[in-house]
Design an enzyme around this catalytic site. Structure first.
Site, PDB file in Angstrom:
ATOM      1  N   ASN A 262       0.714  -1.086   0.025  1.00  0.00           N
ATOM      2  CA  ASN A 262      -0.064   0.161   0.159  1.00  0.00           C
ATOM      3  C   ASN A 262       1.019   1.461  -0.134  1.00  0.00           C
ATOM      4  OD1 ASN A 262      -2.005   1.807   0.362  1.00  0.00           O
ATOM      5  ND2 ASN A 262      -2.527   1.563   2.408  1.00  0.00           N
ATOM      6  N   TRP A 263       0.968   1.950  -0.997  1.00  0.00           N
ATOM      7  CA  TRP A 263       1.804   3.042  -1.316  1.00  0.00           C
ATOM      8  C   TRP A 263       1.466   4.285  -0.574  1.00  0.00           C
ATOM      9  CZ3 TRP A 263       4.109   3.422  -6.823  1.00  0.00           C
ATOM     10  CH2 TRP A 263       4.870   2.266  -7.280  1.00  0.00           C
ATOM     11  N   LYS A 264       0.049   4.308  -0.349  1.00  0.00           N
ATOM     12  CA  LYS A 264      -0.727   5.303   0.073  1.00  0.00           C
ATOM     13  C   LYS A 264      -0.351   6.495  -0.700  1.00  0.00           C
ATOM     14  CE  LYS A 264      -0.241   3.342   4.861  1.00  0.00           C
ATOM     15  NZ  LYS A 264      -0.268   3.877   6.246  1.00  0.00           N
TER      16      LYS A 264
ATOM     17  N   HIS B 106      -9.518   1.150   4.793  1.00  0.00           N
ATOM     18  CA  HIS B 106      -8.291   1.210   5.666  1.00  0.00           C
ATOM     19  C   HIS B 106      -8.576   2.018   6.856  1.00  0.00           C
ATOM     20  CE1 HIS B 106      -4.144   2.345   6.442  1.00  0.00           C
ATOM     21  NE2 HIS B 106      -3.758   1.389   5.709  1.00  0.00           N
TER      22      HIS B 106
ATOM     23  N   GLU C  96      -5.394  -5.115  10.639  1.00  0.00           N
ATOM     24  CA  GLU C  96      -4.243  -4.104  10.874  1.00  0.00           C
ATOM     25  C   GLU C  96      -4.611  -3.231  12.224  1.00  0.00           C
ATOM     26  OE1 GLU C  96      -2.792  -2.345   6.786  1.00  0.00           O
ATOM     27  OE2 GLU C  96      -4.589  -1.284   7.420  1.00  0.00           O
TER      28      GLU C  96
ATOM     29  N   GLY D 244       2.625   2.526  10.783  1.00  0.00           N
ATOM     30  CA  GLY D 244       3.569   3.833  10.782  1.00  0.00           C
ATOM     31  C   GLY D 244       4.098   4.141  11.953  1.00  0.00           C
TER      32      GLY D 244
ATOM     33  N   SER E 224       3.499  -2.359  10.292  1.00  0.00           N
ATOM     34  CA  SER E 224       5.026  -2.083  10.270  1.00  0.00           C
ATOM     35  C   SER E 224       5.425  -3.603  10.125  1.00  0.00           C
ATOM     36  CB  SER E 224       5.418  -1.737  11.644  1.00  0.00           C
ATOM     37  OG  SER E 224       5.031  -0.403  11.856  1.00  0.00           O
TER      38      SER E 224
ATOM     39  N   GLY F 194       2.797  -1.081   4.354  1.00  0.00           N
ATOM     40  CA  GLY F 194       2.973   0.304   4.095  1.00  0.00           C
ATOM     41  C   GLY F 194       4.222   0.931   3.759  1.00  0.00           C
ATOM     42  N   GLY F 195       4.838   1.324   4.594  1.00  0.00           N
ATOM     43  CA  GLY F 195       6.210   2.231   4.371  1.00  0.00           C
ATOM     44  C   GLY F 195       7.295   1.195   3.925  1.00  0.00           C
TER      45      GLY F 195
END
Length: 253
Positions: free
Chosen positions: A9-11, A97, A169, A175, A215, A236-237
């Site tokens: 998920n690049w957001k 999300h 999640e 994050g 994470s 994510g990140g």
């Protein structure tokens, strides 16, 4: 056999040039996927066409939207419809999300509508659920997650719920650098699978892919994915780093 999935998920990140470079770098890395393993990359809407073009000819690799609206078309400025995704060959979208729930007040009932329009139009919903820190501290995470799933998914038939990918999640681990231990993650993902079994049956529950998000990194993915009820991750990140995400893909094995 249910699918094992490494989902990115690049957001709301990256310029067009950066997105192009990241995709090239990722697909230059060595990773292998068996028949029941998939990579799903959820990119910002302006990059869907670019990403779809980059994945041509790559087996078991799919591009996903990050959101969808409840109507097929109409005067809904800025929204994305299932028809738009279908016209581009996009087969997945993230739904619910925690950021959509929190920042845009998306309710369980609203997400139910999104799930329905996806399934009616052959789009795979990646349905997110999970609790905030205060819920976890009160030890009410099971009740909280059960309510999300029951109100948004349990109207579905046994056949249709098997088409949904669930991503658990814990909001307190998104994050923040904090990660649920593999035991904590397994415990609630087992609870989710048992919840589905109680509503439908064990065979239905065993067919639903349940991902962990919060994470996930290269250094913890293998341990998380080794748990019996964790079928991969929604990342994510770490998905913004080609080498890191390639290692997460390989952790599926």
């Amino acid at each position: 056999m249910r699918k094992k999935i490494a989902a990115a998920n690049w957001k709301m990140n990256l310029t067009y040039a950066q997105a192009n470079e990241l995709l090239d770098n990722l697909f230059s890395k060595k990773y292998s996927l068996s028949e029941n393993q998939q990579v799903v990359i959820a990119v910002p809407a302006p990059y869907l066409h670019l990403a779809k073009e980059k994945t041509q000819g790559k087996n078991q690799v799919f591009i996903s939207a990050q959101n969808i609206y409840t109507k097929k078309s109409g005067a809904y400025t800025g929204e994305i419809s299932v028809e738009m995704l279908q016209s581009m060959g996009i087969e997945h979208t993230i739904i619910g999300h925690s950021e959509r729930r929190d920042y845009f007040n998306e309710s369980n009932e609203f997400l139910k509508e999104k799930v329905d329009i996806c399934l009616e139009n052959h789009i795979t919903p990646i349905f997110c659920c999970g609790e905030a820190l205060e819920v976890r501290e009160q030890n009410k995470q099971n009740q909280f997650v059960a309510k999300q799933i029951e109100e948004s998914l349990f109207h579905l038939s046994s056949t249709d719920i098997q088409k949904v990918v669930i991503a658990y999640e814990p909001i307190w681990a998104i994050g923040t650098g904090k990660t649920a231990t593999s035991e904590q993650a397994q415990e609630i993902q087992q609870f989710i699978r048992q919840l589905i079994a109680n509503k439908y049956d064990a065979a239905t529950a065993d067919a639903v892919s349940i991902l962990y998000g919060g994470s996930v990194k290269a250094n913890n993915a293998k341990e998380l994915f080794s748990q019996p009820d964790i079928d991969g991750g929604l990342v994510g990140g770490a998905s913004l780093n080609a080498e890191e995400f390639a290692a997460i893909i390989n952790a599926l094995a």
